[in-house]
Design a protein around this motif. Structure first.
Motif, PDB file in Angstrom:
ATOM      1  N   UNK A   1       0.843  -1.205   0.000  1.00  0.00           N
ATOM      2  CA  UNK A   1       0.000   0.000   0.000  1.00  0.00           C
ATOM      3  C   UNK A   1       0.872   1.246   0.000  1.00  0.00           C
ATOM      4  N   UNK A   2       1.973   1.176   0.718  1.00  0.00           N
ATOM      5  CA  UNK A   2       2.910   2.302   0.703  1.00  0.00           C
ATOM      6  C   UNK A   2       3.426   2.576  -0.695  1.00  0.00           C
ATOM      7  N   UNK A   3       3.801   1.519  -1.389  1.00  0.00           N
ATOM      8  CA  UNK A   3       4.273   1.688  -2.774  1.00  0.00           C
ATOM      9  C   UNK A   3       3.154   2.222  -3.670  1.00  0.00           C
ATOM     10  N   UNK A   4       1.921   1.728  -3.454  1.00  0.00           N
ATOM     11  CA  UNK A   4       0.803   2.139  -4.325  1.00  0.00           C
ATOM     12  C   UNK A   4       0.480   3.622  -4.136  1.00  0.00           C
ATOM     13  N   UNK A   5       0.459   4.046  -2.895  1.00  0.00           N
ATOM     14  CA  UNK A   5       0.141   5.457  -2.626  1.00  0.00           C
ATOM     15  C   UNK A   5       1.273   6.358  -3.109  1.00  0.00           C
ATOM     16  N   UNK A   6       2.505   5.905  -2.935  1.00  0.00           N
ATOM     17  CA  UNK A   6       3.646   6.693  -3.450  1.00  0.00           C
ATOM     18  C   UNK A   6       3.529   6.824  -4.964  1.00  0.00           C
ATOM     19  N   UNK A   7       3.150   5.726  -5.603  1.00  0.00           N
ATOM     20  CA  UNK A   7       2.989   5.758  -7.064  1.00  0.00           C
ATOM     21  C   UNK A   7       1.931   6.802  -7.454  1.00  0.00           C
TER      22      UNK A   7
ATOM     23  N   UNK B   1      -8.967   3.154   0.924  1.00  0.00           N
ATOM     24  CA  UNK B   1      -8.222   4.164   0.142  1.00  0.00           C
ATOM     25  C   UNK B   1      -8.452   4.014  -1.339  1.00  0.00           C
ATOM     26  N   UNK B   2      -8.961   2.865  -1.734  1.00  0.00           N
ATOM     27  CA  UNK B   2      -9.299   2.673  -3.140  1.00  0.00           C
ATOM     28  C   UNK B   2      -8.094   2.815  -4.065  1.00  0.00           C
ATOM     29  N   UNK B   3      -6.915   2.600  -3.571  1.00  0.00           N
ATOM     30  CA  UNK B   3      -5.735   2.706  -4.421  1.00  0.00           C
ATOM     31  C   UNK B   3      -5.565   1.391  -5.186  1.00  0.00           C
ATOM     32  N   UNK B   4      -5.079   1.482  -6.407  1.00  0.00           N
ATOM     33  CA  UNK B   4      -4.885   0.269  -7.215  1.00  0.00           C
ATOM     34  C   UNK B   4      -3.823  -0.587  -6.547  1.00  0.00           C
ATOM     35  N   UNK B   5      -4.261  -1.754  -6.053  1.00  0.00           N
ATOM     36  CA  UNK B   5      -3.357  -2.640  -5.320  1.00  0.00           C
ATOM     37  C   UNK B   5      -3.857  -4.055  -5.531  1.00  0.00           C
ATOM     38  N   UNK B   6      -2.936  -4.984  -5.757  1.00  0.00           N
ATOM     39  CA  UNK B   6      -3.340  -6.380  -5.929  1.00  0.00           C
ATOM     40  C   UNK B   6      -2.751  -7.190  -4.790  1.00  0.00           C
ATOM     41  N   UNK B   7      -3.595  -7.842  -4.036  1.00  0.00           N
ATOM     42  CA  UNK B   7      -3.137  -8.728  -2.973  1.00  0.00           C
ATOM     43  C   UNK B   7      -3.424 -10.153  -3.414  1.00  0.00           C
TER      44      UNK B   7
END
Ligand SMILES: Cc1ncc(C[n+]2csc(CCOP(=O)(O)OP(=O)(O)O)c2C)c(N)n1
Ligand SMILES: CC(=O)[C@@H](O)[C@H](O)COP(=O)(O)O
Ligand SMILES: [Mg+2]
Length: 642
Positions: A133-139, A172-178
């Motif tokens: 999530x940290x990487x996604x939000x930074x992106x 947060x609705x950030x594009x993230x794949x788990x």
């Protein structure tokens, strides 16, 4: 053999240095690549030892992830990282796999400094979703477009941190794949309600058919209709199709799919990649130990192995010269529990590692495996202690770090008599810096009212377990190493030790070595060598890092020229407590020369434990050298003349 050149057993794997090469293959070549990858990993790990079962379970998944996603531009984050051997083999480290977990070799986990394909290091569980999530939000903040994928196991999903991350990501609705890699195994079989929930998602149905997956995906991502409507529809469907828990947390749930069938994984990953929505939880079902019979049929699926014979699977486990500290702890605790019905034991998903699997056999109703949930384990123990039980919380030193606020806030401040059995204290060898038990004397010893003990040998451990069992005035800690005992006779019954009292083990007149824990052997060896150089040396065993034995420290300080403390712990632990005691007792104001020998103020990479301690300056040779340095004398010259 063609024209004298040996025919490779891994023709496809030989073509791959990086995932860019992998992505040149056709999809129908991938099953063969997976076979080659699995076979070579088994061959190499049969020689190196390490974590095998988890990696075997994600061979196809690893191939598919690197095939579909543009790594390292797309960030692929593995939880724990113990399953990342196939990942390492496909990302330029295949030729170094034989150096796995050895000094100067590859780490046994993902590691940022090792490769650009390891965007985030690991070793402890349940961190991957937070990091992703940290990487996604930074992106998003940078306006970039890469994908971020976290791969987390069902066991690691029982770690509270994973829920914190799901909860945050879902909002947060950030594009993230788990990718939830569900093999229904932790180190031992998974426990807990989440494990039961995941099993329900799989119960009564085989994997979704490709058609169902297609329908699910098109329903999930086919149209960009208003999410509130989608939510309502999905909730109903979620109930039918499963995954409601994740849907309720704001994730699109996709699955369950067969994690070994590339015909399923590839299209699903492509759809999830191209859906452009988020966050998505892809439920993948795999088999830990897949593709290697002995692993598939073993109870622990060959989670952690030493060298083994590939044909038979038999591991080269030499019979230890003496029982391990772990085993001695477990058997001592069983005896205490035989006598005292208030004694209970708690593990955080490490029953075999802590020896509580033995305790559970003897006292099944008084042994609790709470899953990978160290924070919960500590406060669960505190609750039991508050209501009159005598809980032994057996957690590795490094993993207990995760529950430090619970130790302070729920146990120490309330002076609750929780007993911490801290295994893997000190350096641990092949698992390297993420698993070193370097800090527990410091982080436990600074707490008011905490009793901290460290046995010099296995007999002392038996007495310290008895001491902890008898001590009900507040929290206590017994810390012991990842090691076999010395092979000395064990007492029939443990005898509680006087709290805060150490002992003189060897009398001398000039040098004093004050040892805490299992470094005593090295101190005695150093004393023998010093004696040969005419330096009469006392060796004392502190037994307790807290409370400090002020009488013993005073006696050593007043009757010797040099005082060294020696411990299997970082700066800020036992040595610091002794220095404080010397200063408080005005014993530093004269000519006494004092040094605290500790682990270095650095994270030590993997190696053999012996080499790690030599590198740390905590072996006999280093102790002798330190004495000569403090005296300003030449050791080489002394050795020549001795
Ligand atoms: C905080 C923490 N606690 C305990 C461990 C020990 N540990 C390593 S792997 C593992 C089980 C992980 O299970 P899962 O996530 O399902 O992965 P699998 O091995 O099944 O692929 C445990 C308990 C750890 N690495 N970190
Ligand atoms: C991956 C992990 O964290 C565990 O498997 C750990 O490596 C076990 O350590 P021991 O081998 O010391 O029990
Ligand atoms: Mg698992």
């Amino acid at each position: 053999m063609v024209s004298g050149v040996p025919v490779s057993k891994t023709p496809l794997l030989d073509r791959i240095r990086t995932p860019a090469d992998l992505r040149q293959l056709t999809e129908d070549q991938l099953p063969e690549l997976a076979r080659e990858l699995r076979e070579e990993m088994i061959e190499v790990v049969s020689q190196t030892g390490g974590h095998l079962g988890a990696g075997l379970g994600v061979v196809e998944l690893t191939v598919a992830l690197h095939y579909v996603f543009d790594t390292p531009y797309d960030k692929l984050i593995w939880d724990v990282g113990h399953q990342a051997y196939p990942h390492k083999m496909l990302t330029g480290r295949r030729d170094r796999l034989p150096t796995l977990r050895q000094g100067g070799g590859l780490s046994g986990f993902t590691k940022r400094s090792e490769s650009a394909y390891d965007p985030f290091g690991a070793g402890h569980t349940s961190t991957s979703i937070s990091a992703a999530l940290g990487f996604a939000v930074a992106r998003d903040l940078k306006g970039e477009a890469n994908n971020v994928i976290a791969v987390i196991g069902d066991g690691s999903m029982s770690g509270g941190m994973a829920y914190e991350a799901l909860n945050n990501a879902g909002a947060m609705d950030s594009r993230l794949i788990v990718v939830l890699n569900d093999n229904d195994m932790s180190i031992s079989p998974s426990v807990g309600a989440m494990s039961a929930y995941l099993s329900r998602l799989l119960s009564g149905k085989t994997y979704l058919s490709l058609r169902d997956i297609g329908k699910q995906l098109s329903r999930r991502f086919g149209r960009t209709i208003d999410r509130t409507i989608t939510r309502a529809v999905e909730h109903a469907r979620g109930f039918l199709m499963g995954g409601t828990l994740f849907e309720e947390l704001g994730f699109y749930y996709v699955g369950p799919i067969n994690g070994h069938d590339l015909d399923h994984i590839l299209p699903v990953l492509k759809n999830v990649r191209d859906a452009g929505v988020g966050p998505v939880l892809l439920h993948v079902v795999t088999q830990k130990g897949k593709g290697y019979g002995p692993a598939e049929s073993s109870a622990d699926k060959y989670h952690g192995v030493v060298k083994f014979d590939i044909a038979t699977g038999s591991q080269a486990k030499s019979k230890p010269a003496a029982p391990s500290y772990t085993k001695v702890f477990a058997e001592a605790l069983i005896k205490e529990a035989d006598r005292d019905p208030k004694i209970v034991a708690i593990t955080a998903a490490m029953p075999s590692g802590t020896g509580l699997d033995l305790f559970a056999k003897a006292h099944p109703k008084r042994c609790f495996d709470v899953g990978i949930a160290e924070q919960h384990a500590v406060t669960f123990a505190a609750g039991m202690a508050a209501d009159g039980m005598k809980p032994f919380c057996a957690i590795y030193s490094t993993f207990l770090q995760r529950a430090y606020d619970q130790v302070v806030h729920d146990v120490a401040i309330q002076k609750l008599p929780v007993r911490f059995a801290i295994d893997r204290a000190g350096l641990v060898g092949a698992d390297g810096a993420t698993h070193a038990g370097a800090f527990d004397v410091a982080y436990m010893g600074v707490l008011p009212g905490m009793v901290v003990m460290a046995p010099a040998d296995e007999a002392e451990l038996v007495h310290m377990v008895a001491t902890a069992a008898a001590y009900d005035d507040g929290p206590s800690t017994v810390r012991y190493p990842r090691a076999d005992g010395l092979g000395i006779p064990l007492p029939e019954a443990g005898m509680p030790l006087p709290i805060g009292k150490g002992r003189i083990v060897r009398e001398g007149t000039k040098i004093a070595l004050l040892s805490l824990g299992a470094r005593l052997g090295e101190c005695l060896a150093a004393a023998e060598e010093l004696e040969r150089y005419g330096l009469s040396t006392t060796v004392a065993d502190a037994r307790f890092a807290k409370p400090i034995d002020h009488d013993l420290v005073r006696q050593l300080a007043l009757n010797h020229e040099v005082l060294l403390t020696v411990e299997e712990g970082a700066v800020g632990g036992f040595g610091s407590f002794v220095l404080h005691a010397l200063a408080d007792d005005s014993l530093l104001d004269g000519s006494l020369r004092v040094r605290a020998l500790t682990l270095p103020d650095a994270f030590q990479d993997q190696d053999t434990i012996e080499r790690q301690y030599a590198q740390a300056g905590l072996d006999a040779r280093s102790i002798v050298a330190k004495v000569f340095e403090v005296l300003g004398r030449d050791l080489t010259d002394a050795a020549r003349r001795a």
